[in-house]
Write a protein that holds these residues in place. Structure first.
Motif, PDB file in Angstrom:
ATOM      1  N   GLY A  68      40.235   9.768  23.697  1.00  0.00           N
ATOM      2  CA  GLY A  68      40.263   8.324  23.875  1.00  0.00           C
ATOM      3  C   GLY A  68      41.351   7.648  23.060  1.00  0.00           C
ATOM      4  N   ALA A  69      41.569   8.125  21.833  1.00  0.00           N
ATOM      5  CA  ALA A  69      42.607   7.517  20.996  1.00  0.00           C
ATOM      6  C   ALA A  69      43.989   7.707  21.623  1.00  0.00           C
ATOM      7  N   LEU A  70      44.216   8.866  22.211  1.00  0.00           N
ATOM      8  CA  LEU A  70      45.501   9.140  22.854  1.00  0.00           C
ATOM      9  C   LEU A  70      45.706   8.254  24.083  1.00  0.00           C
ATOM     10  N   LEU A  71      44.678   8.123  24.901  1.00  0.00           N
ATOM     11  CA  LEU A  71      44.795   7.294  26.104  1.00  0.00           C
ATOM     12  C   LEU A  71      44.955   5.816  25.749  1.00  0.00           C
ATOM     13  N   GLY A  72      44.181   5.355  24.777  1.00  0.00           N
ATOM     14  CA  GLY A  72      44.315   3.970  24.343  1.00  0.00           C
ATOM     15  C   GLY A  72      45.659   3.709  23.693  1.00  0.00           C
ATOM     16  N   ALA A  73      46.132   4.691  22.928  1.00  0.00           N
ATOM     17  CA  ALA A  73      47.443   4.548  22.287  1.00  0.00           C
ATOM     18  C   ALA A  73      48.558   4.504  23.331  1.00  0.00           C
ATOM     19  N   ALA A  74      48.425   5.284  24.390  1.00  0.00           N
ATOM     20  CA  ALA A  74      49.440   5.263  25.450  1.00  0.00           C
ATOM     21  C   ALA A  74      49.476   3.905  26.138  1.00  0.00           C
ATOM     22  N   CYS A  75      48.307   3.341  26.388  1.00  0.00           N
ATOM     23  CA  CYS A  75      48.247   2.009  26.996  1.00  0.00           C
ATOM     24  C   CYS A  75      48.817   0.963  26.047  1.00  0.00           C
ATOM     25  N   GLY A  76      48.433   1.045  24.781  1.00  0.00           N
ATOM     26  CA  GLY A  76      48.952   0.104  23.791  1.00  0.00           C
ATOM     27  C   GLY A  76      50.446   0.228  23.598  1.00  0.00           C
ATOM     28  N   LEU A  77      50.946   1.448  23.603  1.00  0.00           N
ATOM     29  CA  LEU A  77      52.374   1.671  23.447  1.00  0.00           C
ATOM     30  C   LEU A  77      53.156   1.114  24.633  1.00  0.00           C
ATOM     31  N   PHE A  78      52.626   1.290  25.830  1.00  0.00           N
ATOM     32  CA  PHE A  78      53.288   0.749  27.023  1.00  0.00           C
ATOM     33  C   PHE A  78      53.413  -0.769  26.922  1.00  0.00           C
ATOM     34  N   PHE A  79      52.320  -1.432  26.570  1.00  0.00           N
ATOM     35  CA  PHE A  79      52.362  -2.889  26.497  1.00  0.00           C
ATOM     36  C   PHE A  79      53.156  -3.372  25.286  1.00  0.00           C
ATOM     37  N   ALA A  80      53.152  -2.611  24.198  1.00  0.00           N
ATOM     38  CA  ALA A  80      53.979  -2.979  23.051  1.00  0.00           C
ATOM     39  C   ALA A  80      55.455  -2.891  23.416  1.00  0.00           C
ATOM     40  N   CYS A  81      55.833  -1.886  24.198  1.00  0.00           N
ATOM     41  CA  CYS A  81      57.223  -1.780  24.667  1.00  0.00           C
ATOM     42  C   CYS A  81      57.578  -2.932  25.601  1.00  0.00           C
ATOM     43  N   CYS A  82      56.640  -3.329  26.445  1.00  0.00           N
ATOM     44  CA  CYS A  82      56.889  -4.473  27.335  1.00  0.00           C
ATOM     45  C   CYS A  82      57.081  -5.757  26.539  1.00  0.00           C
ATOM     46  N   VAL A  83      56.228  -5.981  25.536  1.00  0.00           N
ATOM     47  CA  VAL A  83      56.347  -7.176  24.698  1.00  0.00           C
ATOM     48  C   VAL A  83      57.663  -7.151  23.927  1.00  0.00           C
ATOM     49  N   LEU A  88      63.066  -9.232  23.139  1.00  0.00           N
ATOM     50  CA  LEU A  88      64.511  -9.026  22.969  1.00  0.00           C
ATOM     51  C   LEU A  88      65.317  -9.817  23.989  1.00  0.00           C
ATOM     52  N   MET A  89      64.814  -9.899  25.217  1.00  0.00           N
ATOM     53  CA  MET A  89      65.538 -10.648  26.240  1.00  0.00           C
ATOM     54  C   MET A  89      65.526 -12.145  25.959  1.00  0.00           C
ATOM     55  N   LEU A  90      64.391 -12.663  25.494  1.00  0.00           N
ATOM     56  CA  LEU A  90      64.283 -14.105  25.303  1.00  0.00           C
ATOM     57  C   LEU A  90      64.873 -14.587  23.984  1.00  0.00           C
ATOM     58  N   GLN A  91      64.622 -13.852  22.906  1.00  0.00           N
ATOM     59  CA  GLN A  91      65.036 -14.332  21.596  1.00  0.00           C
ATOM     60  C   GLN A  91      66.282 -13.651  21.068  1.00  0.00           C
ATOM     61  N   GLY A  92      66.530 -12.433  21.492  1.00  0.00           N
ATOM     62  CA  GLY A  92      67.693 -11.710  21.014  1.00  0.00           C
ATOM     63  C   GLY A  92      67.503 -11.083  19.642  1.00  0.00           C
ATOM     64  N   ALA A  93      66.427 -11.416  18.973  1.00  0.00           N
ATOM     65  CA  ALA A  93      66.151 -10.840  17.657  1.00  0.00           C
ATOM     66  C   ALA A  93      65.302  -9.595  17.832  1.00  0.00           C
ATOM     67  N   PHE A  94      65.446  -8.663  16.914  1.00  0.00           N
ATOM     68  CA  PHE A  94      64.709  -7.417  17.059  1.00  0.00           C
ATOM     69  C   PHE A  94      63.283  -7.555  16.544  1.00  0.00           C
ATOM     70  N   PHE A  95      63.076  -7.572  15.245  1.00  0.00           N
ATOM     71  CA  PHE A  95      61.723  -7.653  14.699  1.00  0.00           C
ATOM     72  C   PHE A  95      61.667  -8.613  13.528  1.00  0.00           C
ATOM     73  N   THR A  96      60.596  -9.330  13.479  1.00  0.00           N
ATOM     74  CA  THR A  96      60.222 -10.088  12.297  1.00  0.00           C
ATOM     75  C   THR A  96      58.920  -9.471  11.801  1.00  0.00           C
ATOM     76  N   PRO A  97      58.488  -9.788  10.602  1.00  0.00           N
ATOM     77  CA  PRO A  97      57.194  -9.248  10.158  1.00  0.00           C
ATOM     78  C   PRO A  97      56.041  -9.658  11.066  1.00  0.00           C
ATOM     79  N   ALA A  98      56.080 -10.876  11.594  1.00  0.00           N
ATOM     80  CA  ALA A  98      55.024 -11.320  12.505  1.00  0.00           C
ATOM     81  C   ALA A  98      55.078 -10.536  13.816  1.00  0.00           C
ATOM     82  N   GLY A  99      56.270 -10.237  14.288  1.00  0.00           N
ATOM     83  CA  GLY A  99      56.407  -9.451  15.511  1.00  0.00           C
ATOM     84  C   GLY A  99      55.927  -8.026  15.335  1.00  0.00           C
ATOM     85  N   ALA A 100      56.200  -7.454  14.173  1.00  0.00           N
ATOM     86  CA  ALA A 100      55.714  -6.096  13.895  1.00  0.00           C
ATOM     87  C   ALA A 100      54.193  -6.072  13.802  1.00  0.00           C
TER      88      ALA A 100
END
Length: 126
Positions: A68-83, A88-100
């Motif tokens: 379950g952890a692997l399947l949930g992590a895969a789903c979370g990773l997919f959506f984290a990559c989408c976010v 990146l497209m909208l703001q052009g900035a990579f990461f802030t602490p709040a974004g991380a």
């Protein structure tokens, strides 16, 4: 093959759950008549994505019944990559602490949903 079906199911369920939760929240905003501004909007959007990913991880782990952890992590990773991509497209900035922190919350939401789905009891004893 069963894990791949679980991952695909988790992404589909998370997308559908996110759409439903987003529709409900937009109805609430329409009733109130005022769009949330500032940091509150970011918190609401993160909560919607986290709950959708949680439901996606939960549904996948209920279907597969293991890892379950692997399947949930895969789903979370997919959506984290989408976010991350949209950010990146909208703001052009990579990461802030709040974004991380937002990406970590999305990832952990999927993991927790997957773990709870695998460890769900079949019968409830009273």
């Amino acid at each position: 093959m069963k894990k791949l079906k679980g991952i695909l199911l988790s992404v589909v369920v998370a997308t559908a759950a996110g759409a439903v939760i987003l529709a409900i929240s937009s109805l609430v905003v329409a009733r109130v008549g005022e769009l949330p501004r500032g940091p509150f909007l970011s918190v609401v959007a993160t909560a919607i994505v986290c709950s959708a990913v949680f439901l996606g991880g939960l549904s996948a782990s209920l279907l597969v019944g293991e890892k379950g952890a692997l399947l949930g992590a895969a789903c979370g990773l997919f959506f984290a990559c989408c976010v991350t991509g949209v950010s990146l497209m909208l703001q052009g900035a990579f990461f802030t602490p709040a974004g991380a922190a937002r990406l970590a919350a999305i990832f952990l939401g999927g993991c927790i949903g997957g773990i709870l789905g695998v460890n769900r009891r079949k019968k409830v004893k009273f």
